[in-house]
Design a protein around this motif. Structure first.
Motif, mmCIF file in Angstrom:
data_model
loop_
_atom_site.group_PDB
_atom_site.id
_atom_site.type_symbol
_atom_site.label_atom_id
_atom_site.label_comp_id
_atom_site.label_asym_id
_atom_site.label_seq_id
_atom_site.Cartn_x
_atom_site.Cartn_y
_atom_site.Cartn_z
ATOM 1 N N ALA A 245 3.758 -0.593 10.245
ATOM 2 C CA ALA A 245 4.175 0.824 8.379
ATOM 3 C C ALA A 245 4.163 1.530 8.723
ATOM 4 O O ALA A 245 4.107 2.680 8.270
ATOM 5 N N LEU A 246 1.956 1.500 9.583
ATOM 6 C CA LEU A 246 1.319 3.456 9.027
ATOM 7 C C LEU A 246 2.458 3.859 10.032
ATOM 8 O O LEU A 246 2.815 5.371 9.304
ATOM 9 N N ALA B 259 -6.815 -0.572 -2.090
ATOM 10 C CA ALA B 259 -7.315 -1.263 -2.517
ATOM 11 C C ALA B 259 -6.394 -2.830 -3.760
ATOM 12 O O ALA B 259 -6.580 -3.930 -3.766
ATOM 13 N N ASP B 260 -5.906 -1.546 -4.691
ATOM 14 C CA ASP B 260 -5.087 -2.224 -5.588
ATOM 15 C C ASP B 260 -4.277 -3.145 -4.614
ATOM 16 O O ASP B 260 -3.856 -3.988 -5.461
ATOM 17 N N ALA B 261 -3.081 -3.243 -3.248
ATOM 18 C CA ALA B 261 -2.629 -3.474 -2.820
ATOM 19 C C ALA B 261 -3.077 -4.868 -2.165
ATOM 20 O O ALA B 261 -2.754 -5.810 -1.994
ATOM 21 N N ALA B 262 -4.452 -4.866 -1.831
ATOM 22 C CA ALA B 262 -5.776 -6.278 -1.272
ATOM 23 C C ALA B 262 -5.494 -7.428 -2.475
ATOM 24 O O ALA B 262 -5.594 -8.387 -2.491
ATOM 25 N N THR B 263 -5.457 -6.578 -3.408
ATOM 26 C CA THR B 263 -5.279 -7.339 -4.477
ATOM 27 C C THR B 263 -4.908 -8.164 -5.638
ATOM 28 O O THR B 263 -4.574 -9.039 -6.244
ATOM 29 N N ASP B 264 -3.204 -7.376 -5.121
ATOM 30 C CA ASP B 264 -2.400 -7.864 -5.914
ATOM 31 C C ASP B 264 -0.640 -8.426 -4.830
ATOM 32 O O ASP B 264 -1.498 -7.686 -3.280
ATOM 33 N N SER B 265 -0.411 -9.053 -5.048
ATOM 34 C CA SER B 265 0.509 -9.929 -4.160
ATOM 35 C C SER B 265 2.131 -9.887 -4.210
ATOM 36 O O SER B 265 1.940 -10.165 -5.316
ATOM 37 N N TRP C 261 0.676 -1.549 0.093
ATOM 38 C CA TRP C 261 0.273 0.302 0.534
ATOM 39 C C TRP C 261 0.916 1.023 -0.176
ATOM 40 O O TRP C 261 0.970 1.897 -0.948
ATOM 41 N N ILE C 262 1.798 0.881 0.808
ATOM 42 C CA ILE C 262 2.246 2.241 1.222
ATOM 43 C C ILE C 262 3.787 2.525 0.153
ATOM 44 O O ILE C 262 4.036 3.701 -0.416
ATOM 45 N N ARG C 263 4.203 1.026 -1.397
ATOM 46 C CA ARG C 263 4.504 2.246 -2.330
ATOM 47 C C ARG C 263 4.114 2.457 -3.452
ATOM 48 O O ARG C 263 4.307 3.309 -3.920
ATOM 49 N N ALA C 264 2.819 1.766 -3.234
ATOM 50 C CA ALA C 264 1.807 2.269 -4.597
ATOM 51 C C ALA C 264 1.288 3.508 -4.029
ATOM 52 O O ALA C 264 1.052 4.398 -5.253
ATOM 53 N N SER D 208 8.438 9.852 -1.132
ATOM 54 C CA SER D 208 9.247 9.508 -1.351
ATOM 55 C C SER D 208 10.085 9.629 -0.187
ATOM 56 O O SER D 208 11.007 8.337 -0.472
ATOM 57 N N ALA D 209 10.151 9.837 0.790
ATOM 58 C CA ALA D 209 10.894 10.084 2.143
ATOM 59 C C ALA D 209 10.599 8.607 3.163
ATOM 60 O O ALA D 209 11.590 8.090 3.432
ATOM 61 N N VAL D 210 9.616 8.319 2.695
ATOM 62 C CA VAL D 210 8.905 7.098 3.334
ATOM 63 C C VAL D 210 9.831 6.002 2.767
ATOM 64 O O VAL D 210 10.401 4.239 3.112
ATOM 65 N N LEU D 211 10.188 5.601 1.676
ATOM 66 C CA LEU D 211 10.162 4.516 0.451
ATOM 67 C C LEU D 211 11.411 3.891 1.634
ATOM 68 O O LEU D 211 11.882 2.911 1.295
#
Ligand code: ADP
Ligand code: MG
Length: 212
Positions: free
Chosen positions: A65-66, A206-212, A11-14, A47-50
């Motif tokens: 992570a959050l 939501a996208d992060a929940a459908t890809d792994s 989620w964070i990367r997305a 960008s600073a989180v990555l």
């Protein structure tokens, strides 16, 4: 299927990717009714989180992570959105503290706490033309999806879809909080940048929940 730390990291990367892709759009929205820095600020923050994600411990929880997002956004984003999003991620982390796997109820609790954090910090009500206008319908839709038996991905999809509609619905509004409130009726016809970025962040979840 519950959601784990790998989901939170996806989620964070997305989020970082989508904020970077939509940087100019967010700048343009904020230029119309604010000072034009919203896309720049958020892009700098995510960008600073990555690089910090690589330092997460192997046994880190989604809340860890959050929390990393919260502290980084608070120290790097500035403006109104830095403390608002920082509080949202901090409260979201608090709502799921210690849980390695998030079920639907935990996802709804996370989203509710994030919205409540924004409201606590910024004191905006629904209809004030702020990010609250994306978060509140998202929380309501997530709670409805949970009670209709949706799984975690379905709950997040419902939240993201409602946030997108909520962001669009800010266009005809006059703003009552933030810089846009100085414009009075001249804010009418423009979408709130924070509501738009909130919808992008929720779609990323939501996208992060459908890809792994
Ligand atoms: P600034 O207005 O300081 O330049 P940003 O441009 O980063 O900060 O963020 C602007 C966004 O912050 C607005 O589009 C709005 O969604 C949100 N915002 C501003 N004030 C408030 C508030 N009091 N409550 C909730 N959201 C707010
Ligand atoms: Mg701004």
């Amino acid at each position: 299927m519950t959601l784990d730390t790998a989901w939170a990291v996806r989620w964070i990367r997305a989020s970082a990717a989508v904020v970077s892709e939509h940087r100019v759009e967010l700048i343009t929205l904020d230029r119309d009714i604010g000072d034009g820095d919203h896309g720049e600020n958020l892009d700098r923050g995510f960008s600073a989180v990555l690089p910090k994600l690589d330092d997460l411990a192997d046994d880190a929880t989604p809340a860890d992570a959050l929390k990393l997002v919260a502290t980084t956004l608070i120290s790097t984003v500035g403006g109104a959105a830095g403390p608002l999003y920082g509080t949202a991620y901090l409260k979201a982390a608090g709502a799921i503290a210690g849980q390695a796997e998030l079920d639907g109820a935990a996802i709804v609790a996370l989203l509710t706490a994030a919205r409540d954090g924004v409201v606590l910090r910024g004191k905006a009500a629904p209809g004030d033309k702020t990010m609250v206008d994306a978060w509140t319908p998202a929380v309501d839709a997530a709670a409805a999806a949970l009670s209709n038996g949706s799984d975690e991905a379905g709950i997040l999809d419902a939240a993201a879809t409602a946030a997108e509609a909520g962001a669009r619905a800010t266009e005809p509004l006059v703003a009552h909080k933030g810089r846009a409130s100085y414009l009075g009726e001249r804010a009418i016809g423009h979408r709130d940048p924070g509501a738009q970025s909130s919808a992008l962040l929720l779609r990323s979840a939501a996208d992060a929940a459908t890809d792994s």
